[in-house]
Enzyme design. Structure first.
Site, mmCIF file in Angstrom:
data_model
loop_
_atom_site.group_PDB
_atom_site.id
_atom_site.type_symbol
_atom_site.label_atom_id
_atom_site.label_comp_id
_atom_site.label_asym_id
_atom_site.label_seq_id
_atom_site.Cartn_x
_atom_site.Cartn_y
_atom_site.Cartn_z
ATOM 1 N N GLY A 248 0.740 -1.253 0.000
ATOM 2 C CA GLY A 248 0.000 0.000 0.000
ATOM 3 C C GLY A 248 0.763 1.293 0.000
ATOM 4 O O GLY A 248 0.147 2.355 -0.168
ATOM 5 N N GLU A 290 3.704 -6.632 1.495
ATOM 6 C CA GLU A 290 3.407 -6.955 0.093
ATOM 7 C C GLU A 290 3.355 -5.723 -0.799
ATOM 8 O O GLU A 290 2.300 -5.373 -1.332
ATOM 9 C CB GLU A 290 2.035 -7.627 0.006
ATOM 10 C CG GLU A 290 1.931 -8.938 0.690
ATOM 11 C CD GLU A 290 0.486 -9.379 0.831
ATOM 12 O OE1 GLU A 290 0.278 -10.549 1.148
ATOM 13 O OE2 GLU A 290 -0.429 -8.557 0.626
ATOM 14 N N GLY A 292 3.475 -3.538 -4.033
ATOM 15 C CA GLY A 292 3.340 -3.745 -5.472
ATOM 16 C C GLY A 292 3.730 -2.470 -6.198
ATOM 17 O O GLY A 292 4.802 -2.357 -6.804
ATOM 18 N N ARG A 293 2.863 -1.470 -6.051
ATOM 19 C CA ARG A 293 3.054 -0.193 -6.745
ATOM 20 C C ARG A 293 4.443 0.393 -6.507
ATOM 21 O O ARG A 293 5.112 0.821 -7.450
ATOM 22 C CB ARG A 293 1.985 0.787 -6.227
ATOM 23 C CG ARG A 293 1.845 2.064 -7.025
ATOM 24 C CD ARG A 293 0.923 3.062 -6.293
ATOM 25 N NE ARG A 293 -0.354 2.492 -5.931
ATOM 26 C CZ ARG A 293 -1.449 2.496 -6.682
ATOM 27 N NH1 ARG A 293 -1.427 3.080 -7.859
ATOM 28 N NH2 ARG A 293 -2.570 1.947 -6.246
ATOM 29 N N ARG A 330 -6.111 4.082 -15.967
ATOM 30 C CA ARG A 330 -6.191 4.557 -14.585
ATOM 31 C C ARG A 330 -6.820 5.935 -14.450
ATOM 32 O O ARG A 330 -7.451 6.225 -13.448
ATOM 33 C CB ARG A 330 -4.818 4.505 -13.902
ATOM 34 C CG ARG A 330 -4.293 3.064 -13.781
ATOM 35 C CD ARG A 330 -3.070 2.946 -12.876
ATOM 36 N NE ARG A 330 -3.408 3.216 -11.496
ATOM 37 C CZ ARG A 330 -3.162 4.337 -10.853
ATOM 38 N NH1 ARG A 330 -2.535 5.333 -11.485
ATOM 39 N NH2 ARG A 330 -3.524 4.508 -9.608
ATOM 40 N N TYR A 334 -10.009 5.929 -12.184
ATOM 41 C CA TYR A 334 -9.811 6.523 -10.851
ATOM 42 C C TYR A 334 -9.498 8.020 -10.893
ATOM 43 O O TYR A 334 -9.152 8.586 -9.866
ATOM 44 C CB TYR A 334 -8.622 5.875 -10.124
ATOM 45 C CG TYR A 334 -8.492 4.386 -10.237
ATOM 46 C CD1 TYR A 334 -9.476 3.529 -9.748
ATOM 47 C CD2 TYR A 334 -7.347 3.815 -10.796
ATOM 48 C CE1 TYR A 334 -9.318 2.152 -9.820
ATOM 49 C CE2 TYR A 334 -7.192 2.444 -10.872
ATOM 50 C CZ TYR A 334 -8.182 1.620 -10.393
ATOM 51 O OH TYR A 334 -8.019 0.253 -10.470
ATOM 52 N N CYS A 361 -12.547 4.759 -29.452
ATOM 53 C CA CYS A 361 -13.793 5.414 -29.829
ATOM 54 C C CYS A 361 -14.658 5.619 -28.604
ATOM 55 O O CYS A 361 -15.663 4.922 -28.411
ATOM 56 C CB CYS A 361 -14.525 4.573 -30.862
ATOM 57 S SG CYS A 361 -13.800 4.800 -32.469
ATOM 58 N N GLU A 362 -14.228 6.534 -27.770
ATOM 59 C CA GLU A 362 -14.936 6.781 -26.518
ATOM 60 C C GLU A 362 -14.421 8.087 -25.927
ATOM 61 O O GLU A 362 -13.200 8.247 -25.791
ATOM 62 C CB GLU A 362 -14.664 5.594 -25.580
ATOM 63 C CG GLU A 362 -15.121 5.806 -24.182
ATOM 64 C CD GLU A 362 -15.342 4.507 -23.412
ATOM 65 O OE1 GLU A 362 -15.483 3.436 -24.044
ATOM 66 O OE2 GLU A 362 -15.378 4.594 -22.187
ATOM 67 N N TYR A 391 0.293 -1.086 -12.480
ATOM 68 C CA TYR A 391 -1.125 -1.123 -12.841
ATOM 69 C C TYR A 391 -1.418 -0.472 -14.195
ATOM 70 O O TYR A 391 -2.477 0.111 -14.391
ATOM 71 C CB TYR A 391 -1.986 -0.488 -11.723
ATOM 72 C CG TYR A 391 -1.800 -1.154 -10.375
ATOM 73 C CD1 TYR A 391 -2.264 -2.444 -10.167
ATOM 74 C CD2 TYR A 391 -1.164 -0.516 -9.321
ATOM 75 C CE1 TYR A 391 -2.079 -3.088 -8.945
ATOM 76 C CE2 TYR A 391 -0.981 -1.143 -8.091
ATOM 77 C CZ TYR A 391 -1.443 -2.431 -7.909
ATOM 78 O OH TYR A 391 -1.267 -3.065 -6.702
HETATM 79 N N1 LLP Z 1 -1.633 -6.993 -1.062
HETATM 80 C C1 LLP Z 1 -2.934 -7.097 -1.337
HETATM 81 C C2 LLP Z 1 -3.729 -8.119 -0.687
HETATM 82 C C3 LLP Z 1 -3.521 -6.206 -2.264
HETATM 83 O O1 LLP Z 1 -4.821 -6.309 -2.508
HETATM 84 C C4 LLP Z 1 -2.721 -5.232 -2.894
HETATM 85 C C5 LLP Z 1 -3.312 -4.323 -3.893
HETATM 86 C C6 LLP Z 1 -1.365 -5.192 -2.594
HETATM 87 C C7 LLP Z 1 -0.849 -6.077 -1.657
HETATM 88 C C8 LLP Z 1 -0.425 -4.227 -3.245
HETATM 89 O O2 LLP Z 1 -0.742 -2.906 -2.965
HETATM 90 P P1 LLP Z 1 0.228 -1.724 -3.507
HETATM 91 O O3 LLP Z 1 1.539 -1.832 -2.756
HETATM 92 O O4 LLP Z 1 0.403 -1.951 -4.949
HETATM 93 O O5 LLP Z 1 -0.525 -0.494 -3.203
HETATM 94 N N2 LLP Z 1 -5.616 -1.040 -9.744
HETATM 95 C C9 LLP Z 1 -5.433 -0.094 -8.650
HETATM 96 C C10 LLP Z 1 -4.687 -0.704 -7.493
HETATM 97 C C11 LLP Z 1 -5.373 -1.918 -6.901
HETATM 98 C C12 LLP Z 1 -4.652 -2.455 -5.729
HETATM 99 C C13 LLP Z 1 -5.210 -3.761 -5.329
HETATM 100 N N3 LLP Z 1 -4.517 -4.405 -4.266
HETATM 101 C C14 LLP Z 1 -4.704 1.128 -9.187
HETATM 102 O O6 LLP Z 1 -4.360 1.157 -10.378
HETATM 103 O O7 LLP Z 1 -4.492 2.095 -8.464
#
Ligand code: LLP
Length: 432
Positions: A248, A290, A292-293, A330, A334, A361-362, A391
């Protein structure tokens, strides 16, 4: 610039990870995702090392591969000592076929199908992060059939509402994900899990939200989760060995976004967690995070070619590029902010306010509204959207039957295509 892997030459040209943007485009075609391998490795190492230093050798960083999933990402995560979080058979299969050590895979999701559960066990997925009661029964039965004991964690909803956009907030009691502490359902699920003969409950997981900047989010969620661990010890005599605090951490899409010192924040969480464990008489659990981003976002950039500049006097201006919501949905989803630049006109005044739009086309196919770009912009010029490593590729679609973009990994040892550009034949491959 917004990330230190971006520089500008004296001639006003954008350099990404040591490469001229135009040269990358000429070599690999337009539009194009480019990613910076050194930055990805740096970001992975930052988590792997800081977690170990702060929490000891039992701690592990899991790369949340939904942020960007293709084989090379799993190879990089393996090489840097991270585990991974996957959320579908597709992501698990990508990891498996990349040779990722499957015991370091955590399989998430609020509705894993029976088939996905069986496949994940075929591939040796180490840990299932279980969302609810139905799934527990299926995993136990499948493990029983194979004569194995399956490691599981339970996803718990701590009841925290953090400041982020609604689509990515997951910690509140009424979330689609996990079992809530507040309603007693989490406690009940622990009891059920402990009763299954083919499951080993290794601990608890929570994830509060994404693109989070509140420095106290992990402090609050760890407090609640540690209190829950203590309560489950009291209630069932069960001591959780692992605690996964989720992902997160937010990233900067624009210069005015706040900067988070992630190592500093993790050290603060560690001090807080250790103090809480002492207070509660708990041994320190093996901690997982965990991200990701924050592993991939600033390692990515998307390059486009301008096709049209439309000026509607007295109204507004549009710059249309050869990609759009198919490669980056995105903003459409969002209203996500981005920084947009023109890689060959970095020193020209950004004197034209326009909407940067795609070729779908949108009308909602907007990459970014109200951006300031040089008014000399014309067909054939380059546009870069920065910080697109997270993402974007993973959320890309074939809307309007536009082929998906390739991913080029830029590395000090040379560039390489890690995902090939889709062809028109690829688009019709599954059509009968
Ligand atoms: N762990 C779990 C269980 C999650 O659901 C997520 C993200 C993460 C870790 C990783 O979170 P991060 O570090 O990436 O914030 N598509 C959306 C983001 C969806 C995130 C879903 N879960 C966007 O483009 O902003």
């Amino acid at each position: 610039m917004i990330c230190d892997n971006l520089t500008v030459t004296a001639q006003g040209r954008l350099i990404f990870a040591g490469r001229d943007a135009r040269e990358l485009l000429t070599r690999y075609g337009s539009p194009l995702y480019v990613m910076d391998e050194a930055r990805i490795r740096h970001n992975l190492r930052l988590y792997v090392d800081t977690l170990r230093e702060a929490f000891g050798d039992s701690a592990m960083a899991l790369y949340a591969s939904k942020a960007c999933s293709f084989r090379e990402m799993y190879r990089l995560a393996a090489a840097e000592g991270a585990g991974v979080d996957v959320v579908s058979a597709g992501e698990a299969y990508t990891a498996y076929t990349a040779g990722f050590p499957m015991d370091r895979v955590y399989f998430h999701g609020n509705n894993k199908t029976d088939e996905e559960i069986a496949l994940a066990m075929d591939w040796g997925v180490g840990t299932f992060v279980v969302d609810g009661a139905e799934e527990l029964a299926v995993i136990d039965a499948e493990a029983g059939r194979r004569g194995i004991t399956q490691r599981v964690m339970l996803r718990i909803t701590p009841g925290i509402d953090t400041h982020t956009y609604e689509a990515v907030a997951t910690g509140q009691v009424d979330s689609k994900f996990g079992s809530a502490i507040e309603t007693g359902q989490a406690e009940q699920l622990v009891g059920q899990c402990l009763g299954y003969p083919h499951l080993t409950l290794c601990g608890f997981h929570c994830h509060v939200g994404s693109q989070v900047f509140d420095s106290d989010t992990f402090l609050r969620s760890s407090d609640i989760m540690l209190a829950f661990i203590a309560a489950m010890r009291h209630r069932y005599g069960y001591l959780a060995a692992e605690l996964d605090l989720g992902g997160g951490y937010g990233v900067r899409y624009r210069e005015d976004d706040p900067v988070i010192d992630i190592p500093q924040n993790i050290r603060q969480v560690a001090a807080h967690v250790k103090a809480a464990c002492d207070r509660l008489g708990l041994p320190l659990p093996a901690i997982r995070m965990e991200p990701g981003r924050s592993i991939v976002a600033d390692a990515g950039m998307t390059l486009y070619t301008v096709g049209a500049v439309k000026r509607i006097p007295g109204y507004k201006n549009y710059v249309s590029v050869d990609g759009g919501m198919g490669d980056n949905p995105r903003y459409a989803l969002y209203q996500a902010p981005y920084t947009v630049v023109c890689p060959e006109k970095m020193h020209e005044p950004a004197d034209m306010v326009c909407d940067l739009v795609g070729k779908c086309c949108e009308s909602g196919d907007i990459l970014q509204p109200k951006v300031s770009l040089p008014s000399t912009l014309t067909r054939g010029d380059l546009v870069a959207v920065l910080t697109t490593g997270a993402y974007n590729y993973s959320m890309a679609s074939n809307y309007n039957r536009n082929p998906r973009l390739p991913v080029v990994m830029v590395s000090p040892d040379g560039d390489r295509v890690v995902v090939r550009r889709e062809s028109l034949e690829d688009l019709v491959r599954n059509d009968v």
